[in-house]
Design a protein around this motif. Structure first.
Motif, PDB file in Angstrom:
ATOM      1  N   SER A 111      -2.966   2.514   6.189  1.00  0.00           N
ATOM      2  CA  SER A 111      -3.167   1.304   6.997  1.00  0.00           C
ATOM      3  C   SER A 111      -2.168   0.247   6.517  1.00  0.00           C
ATOM      4  N   GLU A 112      -2.019  -0.816   7.289  1.00  0.00           N
ATOM      5  CA  GLU A 112      -1.099  -1.893   6.883  1.00  0.00           C
ATOM      6  C   GLU A 112      -1.517  -2.473   5.538  1.00  0.00           C
ATOM      7  N   GLU A 113      -2.831  -2.658   5.342  1.00  0.00           N
ATOM      8  CA  GLU A 113      -3.321  -3.221   4.075  1.00  0.00           C
ATOM      9  C   GLU A 113      -3.022  -2.282   2.904  1.00  0.00           C
ATOM     10  N   GLN A 114      -3.175  -0.967   3.131  1.00  0.00           N
ATOM     11  CA  GLN A 114      -2.875   0.001   2.067  1.00  0.00           C
ATOM     12  C   GLN A 114      -1.393  -0.028   1.715  1.00  0.00           C
ATOM     13  N   GLU A 117      -0.733  -3.091  -0.426  1.00  0.00           N
ATOM     14  CA  GLU A 117      -1.190  -2.872  -1.804  1.00  0.00           C
ATOM     15  C   GLU A 117      -0.272  -1.904  -2.555  1.00  0.00           C
TER      16      GLU A 117
END
Length: 125
Positions: A111-114, A117
């Protein structure tokens, strides 16, 4: 936080999620850029036409990503398959990026968040 201009991306043959810590002028904290989508060619009259269209679309896709990496001093590239290696080769064949430090990795769909991070983790940000 380093004041180096860093960027990272997850990419496959259809899209790229780019994260960087700088805009045109400043290095600050990591942020997500709009995802870059590749044009996928369907239904060509011949295999040759299909291959040419695919090469043209891949070059256009790489150019769009490249635009987001302008001024980066170091780039981290991850994703499935071999498109990262193609992209690294493309960057090193482009005058503006020939000396850019590019680190390759492999990762499944994220995902974009992953991605955000993972890039922060890679650069210890």
């Amino acid at each position: 936080m380093s004041d180096k201009k860093l960027a990272g991306l997850w990419m496959d043959t259809e899209k790229a999620i780019v994260v960087k810590n700088h805009d045109a002028q400043n290095a600050f904290k990591f942020f997500l850029c709009s995802p870059v989508k590749a044009e996928v060619q369907h239904g060509n009259s011949s295999e040759n036409a299909g291959n040419n269209a695919e090469r043209t679309n891949r070059a256009k896709f790489f150019k769009e990503i490249e635009h987001l990496l302008t001024n980066s001093q170091e780039v981290y590239v991850t994703g499935p398959g071999t498109v990262q290696e193609e992209f690294k080769k493309h960057l090193h064949e482009t005058a503006q990026f020939k000396d850019l430090k590019v680190t390759l990795d492999t990762a499944q769909q994220m995902s974009e968040e992953q991605v955000l991070e993972k890039v922060k983790e890679h650069f210890n940000a």
